[in-house]
Scaffold this active site. Sequence first.
Site, PDB file in Angstrom:
ATOM      1  N   LYS A  82       9.471  14.445 -27.204  1.00 27.74           N
ATOM      2  CA  LYS A  82       9.299  14.295 -28.648  1.00 27.74           C
ATOM      3  C   LYS A  82      10.447  14.972 -29.394  1.00 27.74           C
ATOM      4  CE  LYS A  82       4.257  14.205 -28.145  1.00 27.74           C
ATOM      5  NZ  LYS A  82       4.086  12.802 -28.496  1.00 27.74           N
ATOM      6  N   HIS A 100       1.610  21.027 -21.148  1.00 27.12           N
ATOM      7  CA  HIS A 100       1.974  20.783 -22.549  1.00 27.12           C
ATOM      8  C   HIS A 100       2.065  22.064 -23.383  1.00 27.12           C
ATOM      9  CE1 HIS A 100       1.626  16.710 -21.489  1.00 27.12           C
ATOM     10  NE2 HIS A 100       0.384  16.485 -21.841  1.00 27.12           N
ATOM     11  N   ASP A 159      -5.700  19.950 -17.912  1.00 24.95           N
ATOM     12  CA  ASP A 159      -5.045  18.764 -18.471  1.00 24.95           C
ATOM     13  C   ASP A 159      -3.941  19.125 -19.451  1.00 24.95           C
ATOM     14  OD1 ASP A 159      -4.767  15.952 -18.812  1.00 24.95           O
ATOM     15  OD2 ASP A 159      -5.921  16.048 -20.665  1.00 24.95           O
ATOM     16  N   ASP A 191       0.859  -1.183   0.000  1.00 27.41           N
ATOM     17  CA  ASP A 191       0.000   0.000   0.000  1.00 27.41           C
ATOM     18  C   ASP A 191       0.901   1.240   0.000  1.00 27.41           C
ATOM     19  OD1 ASP A 191      -1.682   2.166   0.724  1.00 27.41           O
ATOM     20  OD2 ASP A 191      -3.057   0.794   1.742  1.00 27.41           O
ATOM     21  N   PHE A 192       0.609   2.197  -0.873  1.00 28.15           N
ATOM     22  CA  PHE A 192       1.425   3.414  -0.948  1.00 28.15           C
ATOM     23  C   PHE A 192       1.415   4.186   0.379  1.00 28.15           C
ATOM     24  CE2 PHE A 192       0.045   3.646  -5.671  1.00 28.15           C
ATOM     25  CZ  PHE A 192       0.918   2.623  -5.988  1.00 28.15           C
ATOM     26  N   GLU A 234      -7.117  16.528 -30.870  1.00 25.71           N
ATOM     27  CA  GLU A 234      -7.238  15.077 -30.790  1.00 25.71           C
ATOM     28  C   GLU A 234      -8.565  14.640 -31.389  1.00 25.71           C
ATOM     29  OE1 GLU A 234      -5.322  13.430 -26.870  1.00 25.71           O
ATOM     30  OE2 GLU A 234      -6.558  15.161 -26.343  1.00 25.71           O
ATOM     31  N   LYS A 240     -10.724  17.753 -27.702  1.00 26.53           N
ATOM     32  CA  LYS A 240     -10.967  16.351 -28.024  1.00 26.53           C
ATOM     33  C   LYS A 240     -12.091  16.245 -29.044  1.00 26.53           C
ATOM     34  CE  LYS A 240      -9.229  14.325 -23.756  1.00 26.53           C
ATOM     35  NZ  LYS A 240      -8.123  13.658 -24.472  1.00 26.53           N
ATOM     36  N   LYS A 273       2.277  14.567 -14.540  1.00 24.39           N
ATOM     37  CA  LYS A 273       1.240  15.585 -14.458  1.00 24.39           C
ATOM     38  C   LYS A 273      -0.079  14.901 -14.105  1.00 24.39           C
ATOM     39  CE  LYS A 273      -0.673  15.851 -19.118  1.00 24.39           C
ATOM     40  NZ  LYS A 273      -2.071  15.628 -18.786  1.00 24.39           N
TER      41      LYS A 273
END
EC number: 1.1.1.49
Length: 506
Positions: free
Chosen positions: A199, A257, A252, A105-106, A233, A357, A165
Site C-alpha cells: 500500500k 500486518h 491472522d 497435483d501439488f 473491518e 471484524k 501468509k
Amino acid sequence: MTSIGRKSKAEPAPPTTLFLFGAHGDLVKRLLMPALYHLSRDGLLGDGLQIVGVDHNAISDVDFAKKLEDFIRNEAASKGGDADRALDPALWSKLARGISYVQGDFLDDSTYQALAAKIAASGTGNAVFYLATAPRFFSEVVRRLGAAGLLQEQDEAFRRVVIEKPFGSDLQTAEALNACLLKVMSEKQIYRIDHYLGKETVQNILVSRFSNSLFEAFWNNHYIDHVQITAAETVGVETRGSFYEHTGALRDMVPNHLFQLLAMVAMEPPAAFGADAVRGEKAKVVGAIRPWSVEQARANSVRGQYTAGQVNGQSVSGYREETNVAPDSNTETYVALKVMIDNWRWVGVPFYLRTGKRMSVRDTEIVICFKPAPYAQFRDTEVDELQPTYLRIQIQPNEGMWFDLLAKRPGPALDMANIELGFAYKDFFEMQPSTGYETLIYDCLTGDQTLFQRADNIENGWRAVQPFLDAWREDAAVQPYQAGEDGPTAAHDLLTRDGRVWHGLG
C-alpha cells in the site's frame, strides 16, 4: 510506481515465467491477475512475461485465460463500474497471449516435470513460483521444487519463491518452515509477502519519517506518549469460517500486518534505503518487543468475538452462526494488545494494537499520540488542561496523513480548538485502480526484497506473540461484542487503566 530502495524511474521487468500455484483460488482471480493487468497497463511488464496457472482442475489454456477475463469484468460490473475501463480489450488480449495452464497435483512429482518443460520452452531461465495455496502446501511444494532442480540458479537466471501468509501458526512452525525453505534455496530467493506493505500509504511512512527532519526530531519517547495501530473491518469471516476457526484474529493479523506497521513506525533510520538495511532495522525493532510472561500477556490482551448486530444499517449474524463455525467456538474475531519496545528510542512508550471484524467502520490507521505541552502558562484561565495532539496516518480507506494543531478560537475568552492539518492522497495524486499487490509483484520480478519479510523478522514476530498464544491456551474465554460496535468493553479498559483512550475510528 516505485518502492523504497529503487530508482525513481521504474523499468519493465525482465522476461520471466511466473507460476501461480492455486490458480483457481480467489487470491489469483481477485488480486494477482488484476495486479498483473495494472502492471501491464503501466508498461512495467516486459513482452517476455509468461503466466502459468497451476492447479488440479482440468482446463485448457484458452479457457483459463477467458475465465480470468470474465471474472474481472463481472467483478467490475457488479460494483457498478465500466467493464472496459476495468479491462481494456486490446491490453488484456496482449497479456492473455502469455497465459497458459498446467493441470497437476501439488504433491505429484510429475507436475514439476511439466513445470520444467514450461521453463525450457519459454526462452528464459528466469522463473518465479507464487504459492497462492493453502499454507499446508508451502513446505511440500518447495521441497518438490528443490528436488526437481527448479530452484537452482545458473547462467544468471533467477529462481524465486513467493509465499503468502500465514507463515506458520506459532514460533515453532514458523522456524520449521524457514528451515525447510533454506534447505533448498537461499534467503535472497525467498519472498515472504505481506500485502499491507504494497500500500502506498504504508511505504510513505518511511518517506515521511526520514525525508522530513521535522518528524524525526520528535520521533522518540521524549515527545510521544503512546502509539495506536488499528485494523478494523466491517465484514465478518464471510466464506472463510473453516480457515478462521483454526487461525483467529491474532494469528491472522498481528505477527504479520500489524507488526509490519509497527516496524515501519518504530524502526531506526537505515544506513541506506536498500533491502538489507531496511529489513535489518525492521527485524531489530520487532526483536526488541518485550517478552511478556504468560501472566503479563493475559493482563495486556483482550480477546473478543462478535455477536449478532447491525453493520451499516444491515442485520448480521454472530460469529457462531457463520458457515463452518462451531456453535460453541471460542475463536477470537477481535484482539487488542499492549506491547512495549525495549530500546532507547521507545522505552516507556506503549504500543496499543487492535484488530477486529464486524466493527463500526472500515479503518486501518496508525495514531501517534504526543505528550501534552506544559500548560502552567494557562493557569487560572478557562484552559485548565491541554488535550494531547495526534498524528494520524490512515492506510485505508481514506489514504492520507493528518496532524493536530491547537489554535485559539476568535473572541475575548481563551478558548482552544483542535485544527487538523494534512492531506488525502486523492487530493494531490492521481490514484490509479490497484489491488495493493502491484508493487510487490513488480519488486519480486525485479529482485527487490525491501518490502518482503526476512526469516528473522518473521520469527521475531511469532516470538513476540507466543506469550499471548500460551496465555490463551490456558484461558480460552472470549469477550462478546455486538456487531457494529468497536470491540468489547475490556478493550477500552486496556487503555483507561493507563489513563488513555482509543482514538475514534473513521
